[in-house]
Scaffold this motif. Structure first.
Motif, mmCIF file in Angstrom:
data_model
loop_
_atom_site.group_PDB
_atom_site.id
_atom_site.type_symbol
_atom_site.label_atom_id
_atom_site.label_comp_id
_atom_site.label_asym_id
_atom_site.label_seq_id
_atom_site.Cartn_x
_atom_site.Cartn_y
_atom_site.Cartn_z
ATOM 1 N N UNK A 586 -7.680 -5.506 -20.809
ATOM 2 C CA UNK A 586 -6.716 -6.545 -20.442
ATOM 3 C C UNK A 586 -7.446 -7.794 -19.969
ATOM 4 N N UNK A 587 -8.452 -7.586 -19.110
ATOM 5 C CA UNK A 587 -9.203 -8.728 -18.593
ATOM 6 C C UNK A 587 -9.909 -9.478 -19.714
ATOM 7 N N UNK A 588 -10.461 -8.751 -20.665
ATOM 8 C CA UNK A 588 -11.138 -9.398 -21.784
ATOM 9 C C UNK A 588 -10.152 -10.192 -22.641
ATOM 10 N N UNK A 589 -8.970 -9.632 -22.851
ATOM 11 C CA UNK A 589 -7.968 -10.350 -23.641
ATOM 12 C C UNK A 589 -7.514 -11.617 -22.912
ATOM 13 N N UNK A 590 -7.284 -11.498 -21.617
ATOM 14 C CA UNK A 590 -6.907 -12.687 -20.852
ATOM 15 C C UNK A 590 -8.019 -13.723 -20.910
ATOM 16 N N UNK A 591 -9.262 -13.267 -20.849
ATOM 17 C CA UNK A 591 -10.377 -14.202 -20.963
ATOM 18 C C UNK A 591 -10.365 -14.952 -22.282
ATOM 19 N N UNK A 592 -9.856 -14.300 -23.320
ATOM 20 C CA UNK A 592 -9.775 -14.962 -24.615
ATOM 21 C C UNK A 592 -8.648 -15.979 -24.682
ATOM 22 N N UNK A 593 -7.473 -15.621 -24.141
ATOM 23 C CA UNK A 593 -6.319 -16.529 -24.273
ATOM 24 C C UNK A 593 -6.253 -17.556 -23.145
ATOM 25 N N UNK A 594 -7.047 -17.383 -22.095
ATOM 26 C CA UNK A 594 -6.989 -18.338 -20.985
ATOM 27 C C UNK A 594 -7.347 -19.761 -21.420
#
Length: 770
Positions: A586-594
């Motif tokens: 989840x954190x990695x995905x948020x890092x991508x869309x942030x």
């Protein structure tokens, strides 16, 4: 009196008083704000965090700093040259603590003989005033009534106190109770038997008859005095749609404050406008929120996100909304429906009671707008009648007769009761229940929104802005309020999902299989909330999900909670947080869309602050804000951090677009300062054009000659297509400087990659205008 160049909304509360607000004036002045815009300041229920439960309009709330605190704030604002906009509650009063409300206390003590009996919308013909405060296990409160006591000339129920009518305090408590002008009953009876009009379905907010001269004068005495003394420059009117005659009310208010900037909290449906007869400057900006945020949503992502939503995405929003409206009419607003039915029976004397109830119910469900303004806006009733006739042919005739009666007698009891109730049906049925049930893209579920309109095409956005500039240039615009379910930056990040529907679908299915919420109908909301508000603590997420499932009203609700089901939902944040491997994904995905979310957030902020209307900045949103629905969005704001970052910006720091949010602070301060220093630049409106392969990713506009705002639209798709490449802007003339970065552009056709090379937004001013 001129409208403010901008406003900054502060939630004044017992935790953040008027004195605290006064200490912020120097910061707001440096930020470029035109006026401070406060939540209600008059006396409210003790301990109230929001102030909309007004209890005594004759004084400033002591819990919020009292009159002394208000004077300090007014003095600071005057010295800084800033205006003051105050929030006026005209429709209802708080009655949760009867002793705190002198009008209500007197009504309870003296009944219909009280001088304040006509101040409240009470049906005195129905007998004693029903107060649904007793615990109720299905017995109407009979068991709880045994806990009543007489204490110090009051009737006491645990911590609650109610006055006794003179000379009625002797004898057994049951007899004392029976002598009063009110009856304490089980809380469940309030749903169907309430004898006073309430705000929506909130029993502790009793509605006023502000159409009466003495009520209007008493409610508005202090704000109007402040205006006369030059201490208040604007008014925000809370929920005028609950009044008997909003038009007459606003005309009277305008006559009393002819030079004051006035905006109204009004939900304007897509394609609707304020009634032309309202003498106000505009709304509080929900419609602008929908348009500005929507232009950053990719319409092509609808089907993919609907697939990701599973059961919650299979039904289009109009059907969800109709079902939700019907649910609240049948369960939450039964008392309101009964009062309309009572007024409708003389119009339909030959119809059985059940048929009259059915036609009223179906008209409430079928209303296409928040309220009918009769007779001018009879189209709303015409559409509702057409829907009823199509779906229930047997009710067509009675529906037409009720419509004709309301149109012919708009000030009659039937028309007034019906119009006062339709807003409650929309607010509770659509804005609350349906917006939580429909979870394709939860960012679209905001007040004034329409989730079935997936995104806002640039042409629609520009048309709305042009209309705003020509018709109501002094209206407020906003991106976040105390009523939004998600702060602007949460919605900006979630908009990125519309560009990644396939990837999001795959991720949600995989994550849900590993850590299910426990109800497939809540999965989309839970995962979108987690990534949209990330990083978020367990308690904040659990509280939001609990409120969401209660508002959905499918497996649980506020009146009939299901502890077992709620326990499973509330436990999900703990379970998902403990799942280290999944949480890392989840954190990695948020890092991508942030980063594209930051681009969207800066884009929508610039389009709001530089666009037509008077932009409002909700407290703290000059930095990234990932708050959720109230009370989460009333958490304390770290203004010390904002001061430090503004100091650095003013010292010459050019912040990157990163997790600090300092780039948003830079944008906010530079744009607000320019609006205040050069208001003549913020007039007129014309869409900005671009030429080249990525022109669809440019959104912007010209204001007065010499000012251009430009933002990046759909940044994920832009990057996937190879970036800006040879796309050019078309500007009127040469010699432009970016107010945000200081970068110069000496050609009328600069490359977009140059204009937006350092930030995904630009605010350009021709050098001759600086």
């Amino acid at each position: 009196m001129a409208a403010p160049t901008s406003t900054y909304r502060l939630q004044v509360s017992p935790r953040f008083t008027l004195t605290d607000a006064a200490d912020l004036v120097d910061y707001l002045d440096r930020l470029g704000v035109g006026a401070l815009y406060t939540s209600p300041l008059l006396a409210a229920t003790p301990g109230s965090d929001h102030g909309y439960d007004l209890t005594d309009p004759s004084r400033v709330d002591p819990d919020r700093g009292g009159e002394a605190g208000r004077r300090v704030l007014v003095d600071r604002l005057r010295r800084a040259g800033l205006g003051l906009v105050v929030d006026v509650v005209c429709n209802h009063m708080g009655v949760a603590d009867a002793s705190a409300n002198p009008w209500w206390w007197d009504v309870l003590r003296h009944g219909a003989g009280s001088p304040y009996a006509g101040f409240f919308d009470v049906d005195w013909s129905a007998g004693p005033l029903l107060l649904p405060v007793l615990a109720d296990d299905g017995d109407g409160g009979a068991a709880a009534a045994r806990d009543l006591k007489v204490v110090d000339d009051t009737l006491a129920y645990h911590e609650h106190r109610f006055p006794l009518a003179p000379g009625t305090g002797a004898g057994p408590v049951a007899e004392v109770h029976a002598r009063q002008h009110y009856r304490l009953v089980g809380w469940r009876r309030g749903v169907a038997e309430l004898t006073y009009r309430r705000f929506f379905n909130i029993d502790t907010l009793a509605c006023l008859r502000t159409e009466r001269d003495e009520v209007f004068d008493a409610v508005h005495a202090l704000p109007l005095r402040w205006i006369a003394d030059g201490e208040v420059t604007g008014l925000r009117i809370d929920h005028p749609d609950g009044l008997a005659d909003p038009t007459a009310y606003l005309r009277r208010l305008r006559a009393a404050a002819p030079h004051t900037w006035i905006v109204v909290e009004k939900v304007v449906a897509v394609g609707e406008d304020l009634p032309a007869t309202w003498p106000v400057d505009g709304t509080t900006g929900y419609e602008a929120l929908r348009e500005i945020c929507g232009v950053f949503v990719d319409p092509g992502g609808r089907d993919g996100l609907a697939a990701a939503a599973g059961p919650a995405g299979r039904t289009r929003f109009p059907a969800v909304a109709r079902a939700a409206r019907r649910h609240v009419v049948d369960t939450l607003l039964v008392a309101e429906t009964h009062r309309i039915v009572a007024a409708a029976r003389p119009v339909l004397p030959e119809q059985p009671a059940e048929a009259v109830t059915d036609v009223v119910r179906e008209l409430l469900v079928a209303m296409p707008a928040y309220r009918a303004y009769l007779p001018a806006h009879r189209w709303t009733l015409d559409e509702a009648v057409a829907t009823v006739a199509r779906e229930h042919p047997g009710l067509a005739g009675p529906a037409r007769r009720l419509r004709d009666e309301m149109v012919a007698r708009p000030a009659g009891t039937l028309a007034v009761r019906f119009q006062q109730s339709t807003g409650a049906v929309s607010a509770k049925g659509v804005e609350d229940t349906a917006f939580y049930r429909h979870q394709v893209l939860v960012a679209l579920g905001e007040v004034g929104g329409d989730p079935d309109r997936f995104g806002v095409p640039p042409a629609e956005f520009h048309a709305a802005n042009a209309l705003r500039e020509s018709a109501r240039p002094r209206t407020m615009t906003t991106l976040s309020t105390h009523d939004t379910k998600r702060a602007e930056d949460v919605r900006a990040r979630l908009a990125v999902l519309s560009e990644l529907p396939g990837e999001w679908t795959e991720r949600v299915r995989r994550w849900s299989a590993r850590c299910p919420v426990g109800d497939p109908a809540v999965e989309p909301l839970a995962w979108q909330t987690l990534v949209g508000a990330w990083p978020i603590g367990v308690d904040r997420l659990a509280d939001h999900l609990l409120k969401a499932v209660r508002e959905m009203r499918t497996r649980t609700d506020w009146l009939r909670p299901d502890p077992a089901y709620e326990g499973v939902v509330r436990d999900w944040p703990r379970r998902v947080t403990a799942h280290r491997e999944l949480l890392a994904e989840v954190a990695a995905f948020v890092g991508r869309i942030a980063p594209p979310g930051w681009s969207n957030a800066l884009g929508q902020k610039l389009l709001q602050l530089a666009g037509p209307g008077v932009p409002d900045v909700y407290q703290g949103t000059e930095l990234w804000d990932h708050s959720l629905v109230d009370p989460d969005n009333r958490r304390p704001v770290d203004f010390a951090l904002r001061r430090r970052l503004l100091d650095r910006v003013d010292a010459g720091w050019s912040p990157p677009v990163d997790e600090t949010g300092a780039a948003k602070l830079l944008l906010t301060a530079r744009t607000l300062r320019l609006r205040r220093a050069r208001p003549e630049l913020f007039h007129g409106y014309r869409p900005l054009s671009a030429e080249g392969p990525a022109r669809a990713h440019v959104v912007g506009f010209h204001r007065a000659p010499g000012l251009v705002a430009v933002a990046t639209r759909l940044p994920v798709g832009l990057a996937a297509a190879g970036g800006w490449r040879d796309t050019l802007l078309t500007l009127p003339g040469a010699g432009w400087s970016d107010v945000l970065t200081g970068q110069r552009h000496d050609t009328p056709h600069p490359r977009v990659s140059d204009v937006l090379g350092r930030l995904p937004v630009a605010l350009l001013v021709q050098s001759t205008e600086l």
